[in-house]
Design an enzyme around this catalytic site. Structure first.
Site, PDB file in Angstrom:
ATOM      1  N   PHE A   2     -12.529  48.218 -33.097  1.00 40.65           N
ATOM      2  CA  PHE A   2     -12.428  49.509 -33.781  1.00 40.65           C
ATOM      3  C   PHE A   2     -13.543  50.418 -33.273  1.00 40.65           C
ATOM      4  O   PHE A   2     -14.669  49.988 -33.105  1.00 40.65           O
ATOM      5  CB  PHE A   2     -12.531  49.313 -35.301  1.00 40.65           C
ATOM      6  CG  PHE A   2     -12.110  50.514 -36.081  1.00 40.65           C
ATOM      7  CD1 PHE A   2     -10.773  50.837 -36.228  1.00 40.65           C
ATOM      8  CD2 PHE A   2     -13.057  51.335 -36.661  1.00 40.65           C
ATOM      9  CE1 PHE A   2     -10.382  51.954 -36.949  1.00 40.65           C
ATOM     10  CE2 PHE A   2     -12.684  52.454 -37.385  1.00 40.65           C
ATOM     11  CZ  PHE A   2     -11.345  52.768 -37.526  1.00 40.65           C
TER      12      PHE A   2
ATOM     13  N   ALA B 282     -15.453  45.652 -37.892  1.00 39.96           N
ATOM     14  CA  ALA B 282     -16.701  45.106 -38.434  1.00 39.96           C
ATOM     15  C   ALA B 282     -16.453  44.240 -39.667  1.00 39.96           C
ATOM     16  O   ALA B 282     -17.187  43.281 -39.912  1.00 39.96           O
ATOM     17  CB  ALA B 282     -17.665  46.246 -38.767  1.00 39.96           C
ATOM     18  N   TYR B 283     -15.424  44.550 -40.428  1.00 40.89           N
ATOM     19  CA  TYR B 283     -15.118  43.783 -41.636  1.00 40.89           C
ATOM     20  C   TYR B 283     -14.791  42.325 -41.313  1.00 40.89           C
ATOM     21  O   TYR B 283     -15.086  41.423 -42.101  1.00 40.89           O
ATOM     22  CB  TYR B 283     -13.956  44.445 -42.388  1.00 40.89           C
ATOM     23  CG  TYR B 283     -13.638  43.778 -43.690  1.00 40.89           C
ATOM     24  CD1 TYR B 283     -14.387  44.044 -44.826  1.00 40.89           C
ATOM     25  CD2 TYR B 283     -12.594  42.863 -43.784  1.00 40.89           C
ATOM     26  CE1 TYR B 283     -14.107  43.413 -46.033  1.00 40.89           C
ATOM     27  CE2 TYR B 283     -12.306  42.227 -44.982  1.00 40.89           C
ATOM     28  CZ  TYR B 283     -13.064  42.506 -46.098  1.00 40.89           C
ATOM     29  OH  TYR B 283     -12.789  41.875 -47.285  1.00 40.89           O
ATOM     30  N   GLU B 284     -14.208  42.094 -40.141  1.00 40.35           N
ATOM     31  CA  GLU B 284     -13.802  40.744 -39.750  1.00 40.35           C
ATOM     32  C   GLU B 284     -14.944  39.913 -39.154  1.00 40.35           C
ATOM     33  O   GLU B 284     -14.777  38.727 -38.883  1.00 40.35           O
ATOM     34  CB  GLU B 284     -12.636  40.810 -38.754  1.00 40.35           C
ATOM     35  CG  GLU B 284     -11.330  41.270 -39.351  1.00 40.35           C
ATOM     36  CD  GLU B 284     -11.256  42.777 -39.632  1.00 40.35           C
ATOM     37  OE1 GLU B 284     -10.514  43.169 -40.544  1.00 40.35           O
ATOM     38  OE2 GLU B 284     -11.959  43.559 -38.942  1.00 40.35           O
TER      39      GLU B 284
ATOM     40  N   ALA C  13     -19.200  49.793 -34.717  1.00 45.02           N
ATOM     41  CA  ALA C  13     -19.507  51.171 -35.103  1.00 45.02           C
ATOM     42  C   ALA C  13     -18.679  51.525 -36.329  1.00 45.02           C
ATOM     43  O   ALA C  13     -17.449  51.567 -36.257  1.00 45.02           O
ATOM     44  CB  ALA C  13     -19.218  52.132 -33.957  1.00 45.02           C
ATOM     45  N   VAL C  14     -19.373  51.747 -37.434  1.00 47.79           N
ATOM     46  CA  VAL C  14     -18.731  52.173 -38.674  1.00 47.79           C
ATOM     47  C   VAL C  14     -19.192  53.601 -38.924  1.00 47.79           C
ATOM     48  O   VAL C  14     -20.385  53.852 -39.108  1.00 47.79           O
ATOM     49  CB  VAL C  14     -19.119  51.247 -39.853  1.00 47.79           C
ATOM     50  CG1 VAL C  14     -18.399  51.681 -41.124  1.00 47.79           C
ATOM     51  CG2 VAL C  14     -18.821  49.791 -39.520  1.00 47.79           C
TER      52      VAL C  14
ATOM     53  N   ALA D 212     -14.186  60.469 -45.169  1.00 45.92           N
ATOM     54  CA  ALA D 212     -14.086  61.152 -46.456  1.00 45.92           C
ATOM     55  C   ALA D 212     -13.812  60.193 -47.612  1.00 45.92           C
ATOM     56  O   ALA D 212     -13.730  60.614 -48.753  1.00 45.92           O
ATOM     57  CB  ALA D 212     -12.987  62.205 -46.387  1.00 45.92           C
ATOM     58  N   THR D 213     -13.676  58.884 -47.311  1.00 44.83           N
ATOM     59  CA  THR D 213     -13.369  57.916 -48.361  1.00 44.83           C
ATOM     60  C   THR D 213     -14.510  56.910 -48.502  1.00 44.83           C
ATOM     61  O   THR D 213     -15.459  56.908 -47.727  1.00 44.83           O
ATOM     62  CB  THR D 213     -12.067  57.152 -48.026  1.00 44.83           C
ATOM     63  OG1 THR D 213     -12.306  56.325 -46.880  1.00 44.83           O
ATOM     64  CG2 THR D 213     -10.919  58.112 -47.742  1.00 44.83           C
TER      65      THR D 213
ATOM     66  N   HIS E  87     -14.309  53.881 -47.796  1.00 45.72           N
ATOM     67  CA  HIS E  87     -14.085  52.814 -46.820  1.00 45.72           C
ATOM     68  C   HIS E  87     -15.367  52.478 -46.055  1.00 45.72           C
ATOM     69  O   HIS E  87     -15.689  51.313 -45.838  1.00 45.72           O
ATOM     70  CB  HIS E  87     -12.963  53.228 -45.857  1.00 45.72           C
ATOM     71  CG  HIS E  87     -12.610  52.194 -44.851  1.00 45.72           C
ATOM     72  ND1 HIS E  87     -11.896  51.068 -45.176  1.00 45.72           N
ATOM     73  CD2 HIS E  87     -12.874  52.105 -43.526  1.00 45.72           C
ATOM     74  CE1 HIS E  87     -11.740  50.331 -44.099  1.00 45.72           C
ATOM     75  NE2 HIS E  87     -12.326  50.935 -43.077  1.00 45.72           N
TER      76      HIS E  87
END
EC number: 2.5.1.78
Length: 153
Positions: free
Chosen positions: A23, A57-59, A81-82, A86-87, A89
């Site tokens: 991602f 990154a979540y995984e 990279a996160v 606008a949420t 998340h």
């Protein structure tokens, strides 16, 4: 007299696993390039680096746990990279991926957090090889140093 332990940056003979997020690949590929070049510069042979690609990154935590349990590597470097949107998340993913450090403690292996958490794409680009250096390269150098430091303890 106080004893001071200081590790060097010689990675000769070390084996490292780099877990990199797909991602935001336009950012993470530059982080990976920086990490691989840094390993090379510090004496780590190309064949002693394994790259594992994960969706995001979540995984990472489950893969970090599996790699750490394998005992095949001297360190694990996580790159991603996160970028804030606008949420909520961003907060959720950043929080979950930050848990990888505890896995390193459980397995006595350096787990280096090279996951960028930025407010903007521009900030991420800056940290992936432009104005603010390459955080992937810094993460690899940290991994080499931490492996050497732990060997002194």
């Amino acid at each position: 007299m106080i004893q001071e332990l200081k590790a060097d940056l010689n990675g000769k003979g070390q084996k490292h696993c780099v877990i990199v997020s797909r991602f935001n690949e336009f950012i993470t590929e530059n982080l990976l390039k920086g990490a691989l070049e840094s390993f090379r510069m510090h004496g780590v042979r190309e064949e002693d680096v394994t790259v594992v690609r994960v969706p995001g990154a979540y995984e990472m935590p489950v893969v970090v746990a599996k790699v750490a349990a394998s005992k095949k590597y001297n360190s694990i470097v996580c790159l991603g990279a996160v970028i804030r949107g606008a949420t909520a998340h961003f907060d959720f993913v950043a929080g979950e991926s930050a848990k990888i450090g505890s896995i390193g403690v459980q397995h006595s292996i350096p787990v280096v957090f090279g996951v960028l958490t930025t407010d903007t794409i521009e900030q991420a680009i800056e940290r992936a090889g432009t104005k603010a250096g390459n955080k992937g390269a810094e993460a690899a150098a940290t991994a080499v140093e931490m492996v050497n430091l732990l060997s002194l303890l």
